[in-house]
Design an enzyme around this catalytic site. Structure first.
Site, PDB file in Angstrom:
ATOM      1  NE  ARG A 139     -27.103   0.848 -41.741  1.00  0.00           N
ATOM      2  CZ  ARG A 139     -27.438  -0.294 -42.297  1.00  0.00           C
ATOM      3  NH1 ARG A 139     -28.400  -1.043 -41.768  1.00  0.00           N
ATOM      4  NH2 ARG A 139     -26.834  -0.712 -43.390  1.00  0.00           N
ATOM      5  CD  GLU A 164     -26.931  -3.962 -35.261  1.00  0.00           C
ATOM      6  OE1 GLU A 164     -26.285  -4.620 -36.116  1.00  0.00           O
ATOM      7  OE2 GLU A 164     -27.987  -3.370 -35.540  1.00  0.00           O
ATOM      8  CG  HIS A 174     -28.834  -5.923 -38.588  1.00  0.00           C
ATOM      9  ND1 HIS A 174     -27.922  -4.915 -38.389  1.00  0.00           N
ATOM     10  CD2 HIS A 174     -29.408  -5.656 -39.786  1.00  0.00           C
ATOM     11  CE1 HIS A 174     -27.934  -4.082 -39.422  1.00  0.00           C
ATOM     12  NE2 HIS A 174     -28.842  -4.524 -40.280  1.00  0.00           N
TER      13      HIS A 174
END
Length: 577
Positions: free
Chosen positions: A284, A313, A331
């Site tokens: 994370r 993000e 990601h």
């Protein structure tokens, strides 16, 4: 695209998959004496199942087709609309009982408020950063995820990142595409004999550790929950964090993002690390302080970093992304065909199991209550709620302190679901709307109702084998005790008066207290029932206490007028249990 449950394609295998998954009172005067009370913790509270029937599910992100197919095979209507705008989502969610998302859809408090029928939010993946779990709990909405679905994919990406850091593979590949042949610049290191620190030894952390051991790496780690004996079984020596920092050649993090893990790697911890340490974060964004990481890279204290996640993000500040010793991915931890199929399948199966009453899995806001779906616990939940409603009505209050006492070994682990059920019964019919087992304890706390529990393995006869549940308003004489006979919740005692034949607590119920010497009460009641065309389902009277006795009457429908009965009784009330 909305589809129903009866589409023929590919139904047989899915139906088979679903089918395989099927499968003088003898009571204590004071509940809790000589026992250890366990107060219910304040703050966000564990929920239980949603109480309504699941019919329609919205899938608002792109998921493997198997998710839709399994939901349909389970008898649910499915609306599949990925890429909705906020306004479109607010419209679509209004009549949905379930919502399934990946990471793109933001399930905010506003979305939850607009969802008039929503009972469950399913996250096809591990993290629930995009779901307002507190708002869901307050609304009475269950939140579930698929914690195992992407574990292997995330672990494999982490291992790939470690290999890339050791051999500078991405940088060398980019150099080749620029037409260069620079062998000396990209001299790397062997992993054999190096020390890997694994922070977080859950599913992903242990998969990473065992895979990197195959490269000859020594694995050490830290986890506040996993015991040293358990981690030693998969080859990880647990150490305090202060001993981990200076020993590692590589550090990889696999924790959730919590206040205690935010900035776990920071300026202070980097200073304690071996110079040139390599850092991997595929968990994370925020676990590694990005500013501190950039400073450590610039000084050489950190020799390289591999990042799949970022605080923001996509990241707007490109200094870290553009650093020559940083490897980045957008990601991709769960972005494999296998993980997406697995997550879609798992969340669909969990929601089908919830809809069909088979069980709860992957619960985020109340794991202990996953037991609430077992067939043997359902009548106990109904009993607890009924006793709470009876206690509130007899005691004429839904505030103060309530003592919940479970008696008998069958109820040893029942506190997690019976306590919120009692609270839900206490609050039913009050100012709070949509009181369910999901939000009952939170709403009780806000309403000034404190709930504490005790347990004793010993229950008096004749209920020693089944168990006994007692609820009491502390500081008063009001208490109600019941048990379950077969699958029926029954009342054993009310305010010290015992029922020789326990009274069923289900459906429309009339409860009254009258003088035992008053002969006209029952004839008056039967006359009222005859006039109203209401059927008498059951009638039970308690023993006499101080010249009075309680009566519990099961009816086909509630009586609309109790005017003729009231002069002949001390008190009377109707409930729908």
């Amino acid at each position: 695209m909305e589809t129903g449950p009866n589409e023929p394609e590919k139904r047989a295998p899915l139906a088979a998959l679903l089918a395989r998954r099927a499968g003088g009172s003898s009571l204590p005067a004071e509940c809790g004496e000589s026992r250890h009370p366990r107060p219910v913790p304040a703050g966000p509270v564990p929920p239980a199942m949603a109480l309504g029937k699941l019919q329609k599910v919205l899938i608002s992100d792109s998921l493997d087709p198997c998710c839709r197919e399994i939901l349909q095979a389970g008898g649910l209507r499915v609306q599949e609309k990925p890429g909705l705008s906020k306004e479109e989502l607010l419209r679509e969610i209004r009549d949905c009982d379930g919502l399934i998302v990946r990471s793109a859809t933001k399930v905010t408090a506003e979305v939850l408020e607009a969802a008039e029928r929503l009972q469950v939010v399913g996250r096809a993946g591990t993290g629930v950063d995009n779901v307002d779990v507190d708002a869901a709990t307050r609304k009475g909405v269950l939140v579930m995820n698929t914690p195992t679905g992407n574990s292997l994919s995330a672990a494999e990406l982490t291992c790939g990142m470690i290999l890339c850091l050791a051999r500078q593979i991405p940088q060398a590949a980019a150099s080749m595409k620029e037409g260069k042949w620079d062998r000396k610049k990209y001299t790397g290191m062997e992993l054999n004999g190096k020390t890997l620190g694994v922070l977080g030894l859950g599913r992903i952390g242990r998969e990473v550790a065992t895979r990197m051991q195959a490269f000859g790496m020594k694995t050490i780690g830290y986890d506040p929950i996993i015991t040293p004996e358990a981690s030693a079984a998969f080859g990880v020596e647990q150490l305090p964090l202060e001993q981990i920092w200076p020993r590692c050649d590589f550090i990889t993090v696999h924790t959730p993002l919590l206040p205690s893990t935010t900035g776990l790697l920071n300026d202070s911890t980097f200073a304690k690390c071996r110079r040139g340490v390599q850092v991997v974060n595929c968990a994370r964004g925020g676990i590694v302080d990005e500013g501190a990481l950039l400073r450590a890279l610039q000084s050489g204290q950190c020799g390289g970093a591999a990042l799949d996640v970022f605080t923001q993000e996509p990241p707007k500040d490109r200094d870290l992304v553009n650093h020559p010793n940083v490897i980045c991915c957008p990601h991709l931890g769960a972005s494999t065909r296998e993980a997406q199929s697995r997550c879609g399948k798992e969340i669909a199966m969990q929601i089908v199991d919830m809809a069909t009453g088979k069980g709860l899995a992957g619960i985020v806001n109340g794991q202990a209550l996953s037991k609430a779906f077992a067939p043997q616990t359902k009548p106990w939940i109904a009993l607890a709620r009924a006793l709470g409603t009876v206690l509130r009505t007899v005691g004429k209050q839904a505030q103060g302190s309530v003592q919940v006492c479970t008696l008998g070994t069958p109820l040893q682990e029942a506190e997690s679901y019976l306590t919120p059920a009692v609270a839900a019964g206490m609050l039913a019919g009050g100012a709070q709307k949509e009181v369910t087992l999901v939000n009952a304890l939170l709403l009780a706390q806000e309403a000034g109702l404190k709930v504490a529990t005790t347990h004793s393995d010993v229950a008096p006869e004749p209920d020693s084998s089944a168990g006994l549940l007692q609820v009491a308003l502390q500081g008063t004489l009001h208490r109600a005790t019941g048990t379950v006979q077969g699958s029926t919740p029954v009342l054993r005692e009310l305010n010290g008066a015992t029922f020789k034949q326990p009274a069923p607590l289900a459906g429309p119920t009339l409860i009254y207290r009258a003088k035992a010497s008053e002969p006209s009460t029952l004839p008056t009641l039967t006359g009222l029932l005859g006039k109203a065309g209401v059927q008498l389902h059951s009638y039970h009277s308690s023993g006499v206490v101080a010249g009075e006795q309680w009566s519990v009457v099961g009816l086909s429908v509630p009586l609309s007028d109790l005017g003729e009965l009231k002069p002949r009784v001390t008190e009377v009330f109707q409930l729908h249990l």
